[in-house]
Write an enzyme that holds these catalytic residues in place. Structure first.
Site, PDB file in Angstrom:
ATOM      1  N   CYS A 170      82.416  46.487  73.772  1.00 58.80           N
ATOM      2  CA  CYS A 170      81.003  46.103  73.741  1.00 58.80           C
ATOM      3  C   CYS A 170      80.858  44.680  73.202  1.00 58.80           C
ATOM      4  CB  CYS A 170      80.193  47.099  72.904  1.00 58.80           C
ATOM      5  SG  CYS A 170      80.344  46.860  71.123  1.00 58.80           S
TER       6      CYS A 170
ATOM      7  N   CYS B 111      81.682  44.181  69.485  1.00 55.33           N
ATOM      8  CA  CYS B 111      83.119  44.166  69.171  1.00 55.33           C
ATOM      9  C   CYS B 111      83.760  42.861  69.630  1.00 55.33           C
ATOM     10  CB  CYS B 111      83.819  45.363  69.798  1.00 55.33           C
ATOM     11  SG  CYS B 111      83.461  46.888  68.914  1.00 55.33           S
TER      12      CYS B 111
ATOM     13  N   GLU C  21      80.994  58.241  64.920  1.00 55.82           N
ATOM     14  CA  GLU C  21      79.541  58.289  65.102  1.00 55.82           C
ATOM     15  C   GLU C  21      78.872  58.948  63.894  1.00 55.82           C
ATOM     16  OE1 GLU C  21      78.988  60.003  69.020  1.00 55.82           O
ATOM     17  OE2 GLU C  21      79.746  58.179  69.976  1.00 55.82           O
ATOM     18  N   ASN C  22      77.528  58.969  63.914  1.00 51.48           N
ATOM     19  CA  ASN C  22      76.783  59.465  62.764  1.00 51.48           C
ATOM     20  C   ASN C  22      75.472  60.092  63.238  1.00 51.48           C
ATOM     21  OD1 ASN C  22      74.822  59.007  60.283  1.00 51.48           O
ATOM     22  ND2 ASN C  22      76.898  58.837  59.521  1.00 51.48           N
ATOM     23  N   ALA C  23      75.000  61.090  62.487  1.00 48.34           N
ATOM     24  CA  ALA C  23      73.732  61.732  62.825  1.00 48.34           C
ATOM     25  C   ALA C  23      72.588  60.714  62.813  1.00 48.34           C
ATOM     26  CB  ALA C  23      73.443  62.869  61.851  1.00 48.34           C
ATOM     27  N   CYS C  24      72.709  59.701  61.974  1.00 49.43           N
ATOM     28  CA  CYS C  24      71.811  58.542  62.064  1.00 49.43           C
ATOM     29  C   CYS C  24      72.436  57.644  63.131  1.00 49.43           C
ATOM     30  CB  CYS C  24      71.712  57.840  60.713  1.00 49.43           C
ATOM     31  SG  CYS C  24      70.598  56.436  60.781  1.00 49.43           S
TER      32      CYS C  24
ATOM     33  N   CYS D 183      82.353  51.391  66.451  1.00 49.86           N
ATOM     34  CA  CYS D 183      83.326  51.423  67.546  1.00 49.86           C
ATOM     35  C   CYS D 183      84.761  51.446  67.023  1.00 49.86           C
ATOM     36  CB  CYS D 183      83.174  50.191  68.431  1.00 49.86           C
ATOM     37  SG  CYS D 183      81.606  50.074  69.281  1.00 49.86           S
TER      38      CYS D 183
ATOM     39  N   GLU E 228      87.280  49.645  67.950  1.00 51.85           N
ATOM     40  CA  GLU E 228      87.846  48.308  67.739  1.00 51.85           C
ATOM     41  C   GLU E 228      87.501  47.784  66.354  1.00 51.85           C
ATOM     42  OE1 GLU E 228      86.012  49.456  70.217  1.00 51.85           O
ATOM     43  OE2 GLU E 228      86.249  48.304  72.051  1.00 51.85           O
TER      44      GLU E 228
HETATM   45  O1  LIG Z   1      84.688  49.681  73.643  1.00 50.63           O
HETATM   46  C1  LIG Z   1      84.032  50.629  73.160  1.00 50.63           C
HETATM   47  C2  LIG Z   1      82.923  51.196  73.802  1.00 50.63           C
HETATM   48  C3  LIG Z   1      82.274  52.251  73.202  1.00 50.63           C
HETATM   49  N1  LIG Z   1      82.711  52.730  72.001  1.00 50.63           N
HETATM   50  C4  LIG Z   1      82.044  53.882  71.380  1.00 50.63           C
HETATM   51  C5  LIG Z   1      80.747  53.627  70.685  1.00 50.63           C
HETATM   52  C6  LIG Z   1      80.105  55.001  70.770  1.00 50.63           C
HETATM   53  O2  LIG Z   1      80.608  55.809  69.714  1.00 50.63           O
HETATM   54  C7  LIG Z   1      80.609  55.571  72.072  1.00 50.63           C
HETATM   55  C8  LIG Z   1      79.625  55.461  73.210  1.00 50.63           C
HETATM   56  O3  LIG Z   1      79.169  54.160  73.345  1.00 50.63           O
HETATM   57  O4  LIG Z   1      81.783  54.847  72.381  1.00 50.63           O
HETATM   58  C9  LIG Z   1      83.797  52.183  71.355  1.00 50.63           C
HETATM   59  O5  LIG Z   1      84.213  52.639  70.289  1.00 50.63           O
HETATM   60  N2  LIG Z   1      84.404  51.130  71.947  1.00 50.63           N
HETATM   61 ZN   LIG Z   2      82.061  48.017  70.253  1.00 51.97          ZN
END
Ligand SMILES: O=c1ccn([C@H]2C[C@H](O)[C@@H](CO)O2)c(=O)[nH]1
Ligand SMILES: [Zn+2]
Length: 170
Positions: A115, A118, A72-75, A81, A83
């Protein structure tokens, strides 16, 4: 299953466990092995904003495994994800043919489901490969990219639009 999991965990306890070629040599790449690797990858998640950790382990056609975690990122919109990290690592090292991807999260009562973004990212590299949606206890649902993203749009579709190729459109 216990034996296979023990095998996977013994792999993880060795040095350099992230080297895909060492993993290739040491695992039989069963769903259970791949899930164990995704659970390990989850521990590297950088998710200070959502607190939602995800790990992925991608098995290539030639038996290598690439792992990923969400970053993740502050922005906030710049987060990526697990995947997509795993797939990008593989592609950036010359691997484009995939057999399976395992996904892990901390949800005890739900199988982690990728998601939509992905799913499309997976679809770029084919429809007929497996996706294991897991729980922390190692239980999983076996699906495919095609089942998760039916009636999809892919690279082949770009070749079907005549206007791209005709002189009139230039
Ligand atoms: O299959 C998934 C679902 C969510 N996330 C991450 C995205 C975000 O960082 C956090 C919450 O959505 O989970 C993934 O990496 N993969
Ligand atoms: Zn995803």
């Amino acid at each position: 299953m216990h034996t296979e999991l023990s095998c996977a965990w013994s792999v993880l306890n060795q040095e350099h466990f992230l080297d895909p070629f060492i993993i290739m040599a040491k695992t039989n790449s069963s769903p259970q092995d791949l899930i164990a690797l995704s659970l390990k990858a989850k521990t590297f998640a950088y998710s200070p904003y959502s607190k939602f950790r995800v790990g992925a382990a991608l098995l290539t056609h030639d038996g290598a495994v690439f792992t990923g975690c969400n970053v993740e990122n502050a922005c906030l919109t710049l987060g990526i994800c697990a995947e997509r990290v795993a797939i990008s690592k593989a592609v950036s090292e010359g691997h484009r043919e995939f057999k399976a991807i395992a996904i892990a999260s901390d949800m005890v009562d739900n199988f982690i489901s990728p998601c939509g973004g992905c799913r499309q990212f997976m679809r770029e590299f084919g429809l007929q490969w497996e996706v294991y949606l897991s729980k922390p206890d190692g239980s999983f649902i076996k699906s495919t990219v095609e089942a998760l993203l039916p009636v999809s749009f892919g690279p082949e579709d770009l070749l079907k639009c005549e206007t791209i190729c005709t002189k009139e459109s230039l």
